[in-house]
Write an enzyme that holds these catalytic residues in place. Structure first.
Site, PDB file in Angstrom:
ATOM      1  N   CYS A   2       0.931  -1.185  -0.283  1.00  0.00           N
ATOM      2  CA  CYS A   2       0.152  -0.566  -0.188  1.00  0.00           C
ATOM      3  C   CYS A   2       0.777   1.602  -0.110  1.00  0.00           C
ATOM      4  CB  CYS A   2      -0.709   0.261   1.302  1.00  0.00           C
ATOM      5  SG  CYS A   2      -1.674  -1.457   1.297  1.00  0.00           S
ATOM      6  N   ARG A  27       4.873   0.941  -5.973  1.00  0.00           N
ATOM      7  CA  ARG A  27       5.083  -0.479  -5.135  1.00  0.00           C
ATOM      8  C   ARG A  27       4.373  -1.659  -5.257  1.00  0.00           C
ATOM      9  NH1 ARG A  27       6.315   2.668   0.005  1.00  0.00           N
ATOM     10  NH2 ARG A  27       5.386   1.941   1.793  1.00  0.00           N
ATOM     11  N   TRP A  74      -3.361  -2.159  -1.311  1.00  0.00           N
ATOM     12  CA  TRP A  74      -2.347  -3.873  -2.281  1.00  0.00           C
ATOM     13  C   TRP A  74      -3.045  -4.792  -1.467  1.00  0.00           C
ATOM     14  CZ3 TRP A  74       0.821  -7.815  -0.741  1.00  0.00           C
ATOM     15  CH2 TRP A  74       1.298  -8.527  -1.688  1.00  0.00           C
ATOM     16  N   ASN A 100      -1.435   1.430   5.962  1.00  0.00           N
ATOM     17  CA  ASN A 100      -0.559   0.810   5.186  1.00  0.00           C
ATOM     18  C   ASN A 100      -0.136  -0.272   6.444  1.00  0.00           C
ATOM     19  OD1 ASN A 100       1.298  -0.405   4.246  1.00  0.00           O
ATOM     20  ND2 ASN A 100       2.235   1.475   3.392  1.00  0.00           N
ATOM     21  N   GLY A 101      -0.404  -0.889   6.088  1.00  0.00           N
ATOM     22  CA  GLY A 101      -0.045  -2.816   7.365  1.00  0.00           C
ATOM     23  C   GLY A 101      -0.845  -2.890   7.579  1.00  0.00           C
ATOM     24  N   GLU A 488      21.685 -13.854  -7.830  1.00  0.00           N
ATOM     25  CA  GLU A 488      20.882 -12.025  -8.303  1.00  0.00           C
ATOM     26  C   GLU A 488      20.892 -11.971  -9.635  1.00  0.00           C
ATOM     27  OE1 GLU A 488      19.912  -9.792  -6.959  1.00  0.00           O
ATOM     28  OE2 GLU A 488      20.461  -8.431  -8.112  1.00  0.00           O
ATOM     29  N   LYS A 492      17.014 -11.237 -10.799  1.00  0.00           N
ATOM     30  CA  LYS A 492      16.785 -10.384 -12.496  1.00  0.00           C
ATOM     31  C   LYS A 492      16.040 -11.053 -13.008  1.00  0.00           C
ATOM     32  CE  LYS A 492      17.152  -7.491  -9.762  1.00  0.00           C
ATOM     33  NZ  LYS A 492      18.425  -7.407  -9.150  1.00  0.00           N
ATOM     34  N   GLU A 495      12.751 -12.161 -11.817  1.00  0.00           N
ATOM     35  CA  GLU A 495      10.948 -11.199 -11.487  1.00  0.00           C
ATOM     36  C   GLU A 495      10.553 -10.892 -12.647  1.00  0.00           C
ATOM     37  OE1 GLU A 495      12.449  -8.853  -8.509  1.00  0.00           O
ATOM     38  OE2 GLU A 495      14.752  -8.246  -9.163  1.00  0.00           O
ATOM     39  N   HIS A 511      25.477 -33.257  -9.594  1.00  0.00           N
ATOM     40  CA  HIS A 511      25.353 -34.166  -8.221  1.00  0.00           C
ATOM     41  C   HIS A 511      23.395 -34.164  -8.711  1.00  0.00           C
ATOM     42  CE1 HIS A 511      29.031 -34.207  -6.695  1.00  0.00           C
ATOM     43  NE2 HIS A 511      29.063 -32.947  -6.755  1.00  0.00           N
ATOM     44  N   LYS A 608       7.664  -3.053  -4.004  1.00  0.00           N
ATOM     45  CA  LYS A 608       9.750  -2.851  -4.348  1.00  0.00           C
ATOM     46  C   LYS A 608       9.892  -2.899  -2.143  1.00  0.00           C
ATOM     47  CE  LYS A 608      12.647  -0.289  -5.463  1.00  0.00           C
ATOM     48  NZ  LYS A 608      13.823  -1.537  -5.688  1.00  0.00           N
TER      49      LYS A 608
HETATM   50  O1  M6R Z   1      14.076  -2.503   0.610  1.00  0.00           O
HETATM   51  P1  M6R Z   1      15.299  -4.152   0.526  1.00  0.00           P
HETATM   52  O2  M6R Z   1      16.540  -4.230   0.217  1.00  0.00           O
HETATM   53  O3  M6R Z   1      15.130  -4.674   2.313  1.00  0.00           O
HETATM   54  O4  M6R Z   1      14.501  -5.265  -0.143  1.00  0.00           O
HETATM   55  C1  M6R Z   1      14.592  -6.297  -0.204  1.00  0.00           C
HETATM   56  C2  M6R Z   1      14.128  -6.895  -1.652  1.00  0.00           C
HETATM   57  O5  M6R Z   1      12.534  -6.943  -0.923  1.00  0.00           O
HETATM   58  C3  M6R Z   1      14.659  -6.825  -2.894  1.00  0.00           C
HETATM   59  O6  M6R Z   1      16.070  -7.028  -2.587  1.00  0.00           O
HETATM   60  C4  M6R Z   1      13.615  -7.368  -3.916  1.00  0.00           C
HETATM   61  O7  M6R Z   1      14.676  -9.028  -4.064  1.00  0.00           O
HETATM   62  C5  M6R Z   1      13.967  -6.842  -5.246  1.00  0.00           C
HETATM   63  N1  M6R Z   1      12.920  -6.337  -5.610  1.00  0.00           N
HETATM   64  C6  M6R Z   1      15.202  -7.393  -5.740  1.00  0.00           C
HETATM   65  O8  M6R Z   1      14.734  -6.888  -7.148  1.00  0.00           O
END
Ligand code: M6R
Length: 613
Positions: A2, A27, A74, A100-101, A488, A492, A495, A511, A608
């Site tokens: 949210c 977000r 959200w 929010n929460g 990583e 990427k 996602e 393995h 985000k």
């Molecule tokens: O704000 P943060 O760094 O704590 O967020 C952690 C993860 O949610 C964030 O890195 C997420 O994995 C990204 N979307 C990856 O691109």
């Protein structure tokens, strides 16, 4: 997650609120709404869908009030719908609230309120809040603005869970009350205006001066005044912090997407994060840490805790800290750490990494480590974020606002910061020789230029993306620190392109997982560590024999005929190579997503900053 926006000032609130909501779109959300204080009471306009749907609602044009609250929802409790969208009002329509929460005890509160004659229109946990405020406001029988504040305070004390809340009332047409607990909320201020938001970039074009609330602190706002209270409603003093980000930092500035802009901002982000910390003539500068050699010699473990990409930065940090400082480093996912009864005590130093500084799991893990007696360092990109208020020390990356859901410049800034921290610790402990330290420092200083050179691979990557964007599975391999990059890169890709992908230590494939390799499958390998290169090439040979299409990222000479695609990148030391080798792989994920016609900045199902557990 949210998003919250609020405005109290001298201009019409509605246009400012709508701009704020659109800046919070990244977000992730499914409905949006606004409530303003109008001459004839509180307005309420909300609907399922995008902010554009809200903008085109004919009721919006009629709003002229100068105080208002707005929200992007959200869904957690109740499906996306007009009824469940925020703001919510109490039965008498005296109070409008956005939240929010998550309110964990909302069922209990709802039952209590129903027994007292209240009824509910939505399935949300939030709707208990305005009704509970009304309940206390009536019960306390105090019709002054202090009575309003007391009612909001009594309501918040009764709530269990996390919340950032804005409340306006038709009974107090010059005020707004805001409060937060375990959920983000910032207050921007100028002489005659107050702007409230879930994060700084949404309101950065209006002001650089911000107030930050601690948990259960209340702000009673007027356009020209902000008064702060603790949870017992004792008045407290609060100073503003000035934010250095430029007002246009959260604009696309000519780029097609925020992600692409942020990829190209990495040389600057790294330069800014290095700042004045590193020079060849003096020791690394981390004066804000106030950590002495005695303390560092007394610890027997460093924990690095984070989520997602930030955790991958932690894996790179482990490699450099262990090698330079000879202290064992354990890296853990925050949502696992908090429930595994971790072995943490005063002999553990715990480092928490979070771009947003608001990730619920990371903050909860930090609180746990503190409770166990560990000293805590937060590494974050956002000044005043929740994590900085909970930790003993805060170290800032200076990446500027990161808007795209997929983290890029925050990751590389975290990696450079961890490298500098390792050098700082090694200098204190005298665990590495001067030559090694000076080589690392020189490489750190050279890095922004090398990143710029790395961008030369863009066209090659774009062409390769065209070849593989319809694939169903992609594998990423690496050894040592290259494996952290493989993780990583794989995250990427999945996602933002929704392609299934896995990452493995190159030697582990045989393995079991090599059973998945079949003719035509794409295997991407990171070959930056020269000492492990031959070993990794043997593993790549194994997948080539089974028909895999191979792409390698390397800075070393290799057999050109062996691989389908070779991405040559500038050479650096292995501690820093993850910053170089991830760049083509960020671009690969980006261009594959573009080829597929997807929304790069706002991938499905993702938010985000993940401010709920
Ligand atoms: O704000 P943060 O760094 O704590 O967020 C952690 C993860 O949610 C964030 O890195 C997420 O994995 C990204 N979307 C990856 O691109």
């Amino acid at each position: 997650m949210c998003g919250i926006v609020g405005y109290i000032g001298t201009k019409k609130a509605c246009p400012i609120l709508l701009v704020g909501l659109s800046r919070l779109e990244y977000r992730g959300y499914d409905s949006a709404g606004i409530s303003t204080i109008e001459k004839d009471g509180l307005s309420l306009v909300k609907d399922k869908g995008r902010v554009k749907v809200l903008e085109s609602n004919p009721e919006i044009e009629k709003l002229s009030g100068t105080i208002g609250i707005a929200h992007t929802r959200w869904a957690t409790h109740g499906k996306p719908s007009k009824e469940n969208a925020h703001p919510h009002q109490d039965n008498s329509k005296n109070f409008s609230v956005v939240h929010n929460g998550i309110i964990e005890n909302y069922n209990e509160l709802r039952n209590m309120l129903e027994q007292n004659g209240y009824h509910f229109l939505s399935q949300t946990d939030t709707e208990v809040i305005p009704n509970l405020i009304h309940y206390y406001y009536t019960k306390n029988q105090n019709n002054t603005v202090n009575g309003f504040l007391q009612a909001v305070r009594d309501c918040c004390i009764a709530l269990k869970g996390s919340f950032a809340i804005e409340v306006i009332s038709k009974l107090f047409s010059e005020n707004m009350i805001v409060v937060r607990k375990d959920s983000p909320l910032v207050i921007g201020t100028s002489a005659t205006e107050k702007y409230i938001s879930s994060d700084i970039p949404a309101i950065l074009s209006y002001t650089r001066d911000f107030y930050f609330l601690n948990d259960l602190e209340f702000a009673l706002l007027q356009n020209d005044k902000a008064t702060f209270y603790d949870q017992n409603l004792n008045e407290i003093d609060k100073k503003t912090s000035s934010i250095e980000w430029s007002a246009t930092a959260s604009e696309k500035n000519g780029y097609e997407d925020f992600m692409l802009k942020e990829i190209y901002e990495q040389p600057t982000a790294i330069r800014e994060t290095i700042g004045a910390r590193v020079s060849l003539d003096s020791k690394c500068n981390f004066e804000e840490l106030n950590i002495q050699k005695d303390y560092l010699s007394s610890i027997n473990k460093i924990y690095i805790i984070a989520c997602g990409t930030a955790m991958h930065a932690g894996l790179v940090g482990k490699n450099v800290i262990e090698k330079l400082c000879r202290i064992p480093v354990e890296v853990d996912i925050a949502s696992e750490f908090r429930y595994r009864s971790p072995i943490v005590n005063e002999k553990t130093l715990s480092i928490f990494i979070s771009q947003s500084g608001e990730t619920a799991d990371t903050i909860a893990a930090l609180k746990l480590a503190k409770k166990c007696g560990s000293r805590t360092i937060a590494i974050t990109n956002v000044i005043g974020s929740s994590i900085t208020r909970e930790s003993n020390y805060s170290l800032y990356t200076h990446a500027g606002p990161e808007i795209a859901v997929a983290s890029t410049k925050a990751y590389t800034s975290q990696v450079i910061l961890l490298n500098m921290l390792a050098v700082y610790f090694a200098e204190l402990l005298e665990t590495s020789d001067l030559k090694t330290i000076n080589t690392i420092k020189q490489e750190i200083l050279d890095l922004p230029k090398k990143i710029e050179e790395t961008f030369k691979c863009k066209d090659q990557i774009q062409d390769f993306a065209k070849k593989i964007y319809q694939e169903k599975d992609v594998f990423f391999l690496g050894r040592g620190v290259d494996e952290a990059v493989a993780k990583e890169a794989s995250l990427k890709l999945k996602e933002i392109s929704y392609i299934h992908s896995e990452s493995y230590p190159a030697g582990e494939l045989k393995h079991g997982s090599i059973a998945l390799i079949e003719n035509g499958i794409t295997v991407v390998s990171i070959l930056m560590d020269k000492t492990l290169m031959e070993k990794s090439i043997s593993n790549i040979q194994e997948v080539i024999s089974r028909g895999a299409k191979t792409l390698i990222v390397t800075s070393h000479p290799c057999n050109e005929n062996m691989f389908d695609e070779i991405i040559k990148v500038p050479d650096t030391i292995s501690y820093l190579s993850p910053i170089i080798s991830i760049i083509p792989l960020q671009l690969l994920a980006y261009y594959i997503s573009k080829e597929k016609g997807l929304d790069v900045d706002k991938p499905r199902n993702l938010a985000k900053s993940v401010t709920v557990e």
